[in-house]
Design an enzyme around this catalytic site. Structure first.
Site, short mmCIF file in Angstrom:
data_model
loop_
_atom_site.label_atom_id
_atom_site.label_comp_id
_atom_site.label_asym_id
_atom_site.label_seq_id
_atom_site.Cartn_x
_atom_site.Cartn_y
_atom_site.Cartn_z
N HIS A 143 0.80 -1.23 0.00
CA HIS A 143 0.00 0.00 0.00
C HIS A 143 0.83 1.28 0.00
CE1 HIS A 143 1.05 0.05 4.25
NE2 HIS A 143 0.68 1.30 4.28
C1 UD1 Z 1 -2.36 5.34 6.00
C2 UD1 Z 1 -1.09 5.78 6.72
C3 UD1 Z 1 -0.03 4.69 6.60
C4 UD1 Z 1 -0.57 3.35 7.03
C5 UD1 Z 1 -1.80 3.04 6.22
C6 UD1 Z 1 -2.38 1.70 6.54
C7 UD1 Z 1 -0.60 8.20 6.66
C8 UD1 Z 1 0.29 9.21 6.06
N1 UD1 Z 1 -0.50 6.96 6.12
O1 UD1 Z 1 -2.05 5.28 4.61
O2 UD1 Z 1 1.06 5.02 7.43
O3 UD1 Z 1 0.41 2.35 6.85
O4 UD1 Z 1 -2.75 4.08 6.48
O5 UD1 Z 1 -3.54 1.46 5.87
O6 UD1 Z 1 -1.33 8.48 7.58
N2 UD1 Z 1 -9.34 4.80 1.60
C9 UD1 Z 1 -10.53 4.14 1.51
N3 UD1 Z 1 -11.15 3.78 2.68
C10 UD1 Z 1 -10.63 4.06 3.90
C11 UD1 Z 1 -9.42 4.75 3.96
C12 UD1 Z 1 -8.78 5.09 2.81
O7 UD1 Z 1 -11.03 3.87 0.44
O8 UD1 Z 1 -11.26 3.68 4.92
C13 UD1 Z 1 -8.63 5.17 0.35
C14 UD1 Z 1 -8.91 6.57 -0.11
O9 UD1 Z 1 -8.95 6.58 -1.48
C15 UD1 Z 1 -7.71 7.34 0.37
C16 UD1 Z 1 -6.61 6.31 0.25
O10 UD1 Z 1 -7.24 5.06 0.54
O11 UD1 Z 1 -7.51 8.49 -0.36
C17 UD1 Z 1 -5.46 6.53 1.15
O12 UD1 Z 1 -5.89 6.67 2.52
P1 UD1 Z 1 -5.01 7.53 3.55
O13 UD1 Z 1 -5.59 7.47 4.91
O14 UD1 Z 1 -4.75 8.88 2.97
O15 UD1 Z 1 -3.60 6.81 3.55
P2 UD1 Z 1 -3.21 5.25 3.53
O16 UD1 Z 1 -2.57 4.97 2.23
O17 UD1 Z 1 -4.34 4.38 3.97
#
Ligand code: UD1
Length: 372
Positions: free
Chosen positions: A210
């Site tokens: 991820h």
């Molecule tokens: C976040 C953390 C990372 C952790 C990871 C585990 C930061 C900078 N990064 O990254 O350290 O290892 O979580 O999962 O805080 N999304 C969904 N559903 C959700 C959440 C996210 O669809 O419930 C999608 C969205 O499109 C979003 C993308 O995932 O834009 C990224 O989510 P985000 O929380 O920004 O960062 P992660 O890549 O999940």
């Protein structure tokens, strides 16, 4: 003393769970309230973890959702500030290195509220990694540092932190791991979603992916998938896909070959039941590097660096980056039985939460709070 515990994203939930369990069991002179920022919001990224890890419903839900880093961090800050002003806690406890960790520590500190950082001091020295920025900023302003491995102590001392504020306590995530492993033994194998996969494949590998550096660039992601495809011709692979990775696979028009079984993100117990019996784990996660080390399972990490060096020095972890040739070569080595074996790091014994709470009760009694 009254304190707020903050959790926002999936890797936070397994860290707060054992702390809350210990608070409920022990007799600490500490009162807590739980804040969920809502950084992760999908049922399978959040709710199922609360259920399985027996985390009580949060007292506050900030409901911030996804967005750019600035957007997400800013929303958490604005909403968390309101709660801090209303509640005036003596301390805010943040865990890990996600955007919610950073946002809430800044807010608390500027309101004169003490900050305790659980999993402090880890450094990858890779400033392109958002989590590294979060770690550095959070530690720059925290008052109490709870450290999982000795490299954390060295890093904090090198950054000028006072010795007396650094506490080497072990790892709350490993407290949780052992608790859940014990629970797992009471559950029948066929109650798991992946039971059928496990029955069909006595020997298999598990993949998670991820990190932006691996999944946001089409060429890099395509190369990794190619390497995984090659590995899967020798070892069946199962790949629970993070929403971010799923979205990019679609966007870049990539395809996962049929020899790799894909699933939606799995719950904690589902994932644990899967990787605990795996021949090999391929991942770019931080926490999984540590959980595989704690259980003695070979781990190939698709990163050039790690903020958790003990998993390489003492544990079962090998860093291979995103180079397809290296990924395949290390997987082959593991299949020949040449993977790292390793031992369990010091203080990864299931008692970190108790150490943290005893220490907190003690320092808050001794030093009081800023406002008192
Ligand atoms: C976040 C953390 C990372 C952790 C990871 C585990 C930061 C900078 N990064 O990254 O350290 O290892 O979580 O999962 O805080 N999304 C969904 N559903 C959700 C959440 C996210 O669809 O419930 C999608 C969205 O499109 C979003 C993308 O995932 O834009 C990224 O989510 P985000 O929380 O920004 O960062 P992660 O890549 O999940």
């Amino acid at each position: 003393h009254k304190f707020l515990i903050v959790a926002g994203a999936r890797p936070n939930f397994m860290k707060i769970a054992p702390i809350i369990r210990e608070l409920q069991r022990g007799s600490y002179p500490l009162e807590y309230q739980l804040v969920h920022t809502g950084q992760h919001y999908d049922k399978e990224m959040s709710d199922v973890f609360f259920e399985e890890l027996e985390i009580p419903p949060p007292d506050y839900h900030l409901d911030v959702g996804s967005g750019s880093h600035a957007e997400q961090t800013a929303k958490v800050m604005v909403r968390f500030e309101e709660i801090c002003m209303k509640d005036r806690p003596d301390l805010v406890m943040v865990v890990g290195d996600v955007n919610s960790t950073l946002a809430c520590s800044i807010v608390a500190k500027k309101l004169g509220i003490k900050v305790a950082h659980v999993e402090a001091g880890l450094r990858s020295r890779d400033m392109t990694m958002p989590e590294e920025v979060n770690r550095i900023v959070t530690d720059a302003i925290s008052d109490y540092f709870f450290v999982t491995e000795k490299s954390g102590i060295d890093n904090l001392l090198a950054e000028g932190k006072p010795n007396g504020a650094i506490f080497f306590v072990g790892h709350v995530m490993i407290d949780n791991l052992f608790h859940q492993v014990e629970k797992l033994q009471r559950l029948p194998e066929n109650s798991f979603e992946t039971a059928d996969f496990k029955r069909r494949h006595p020997s298999y590998g598990v993949v998670t992916l991820h990190r932006p550096s691996n999944v946001d660039d089409p060429k890099t992601l395509a190369g990794i998938i190619e390497a995984l495809a090659e590995v899967s011709s020798e070892l069946p692979l199962i790949f629970p896909i993070h929403p971010r990775t799923q979205a990019n696979i679609r966007k870049f028009g990539l395809e996962i070959p049929e020899s790799i079984v894909t699933t939606k993100p799995l719950s904690y117990m589902e994932f644990l039941n899967l990787f605990k019996d795996a021949r090999l784990v391929l991942t770019d996660s931080g926490g999984i590097q540590e959980e595989t080390t704690a259980l003695g399972i070979p781990c190939i990490t698709l990163r050039e660096n790690t903020e958790r060096p003990i998993t390489v020095e003492e544990g079962t972890n090998i860093l291979v980056g995103s180079d397809p040739v290296r990924i395949v070569a290390e997987a082959r080595k593991a299949l020949k039985g040449l993977a790292a074996t390793g031992r369990k790091p010091e203080l990864w014994d299931g008692k970190a939460s108790a150490r943290i709470l005893a220490t907190l009760a003690d320092v808050l009694n001794r030093e009081g709070t800023y406002s008192s």
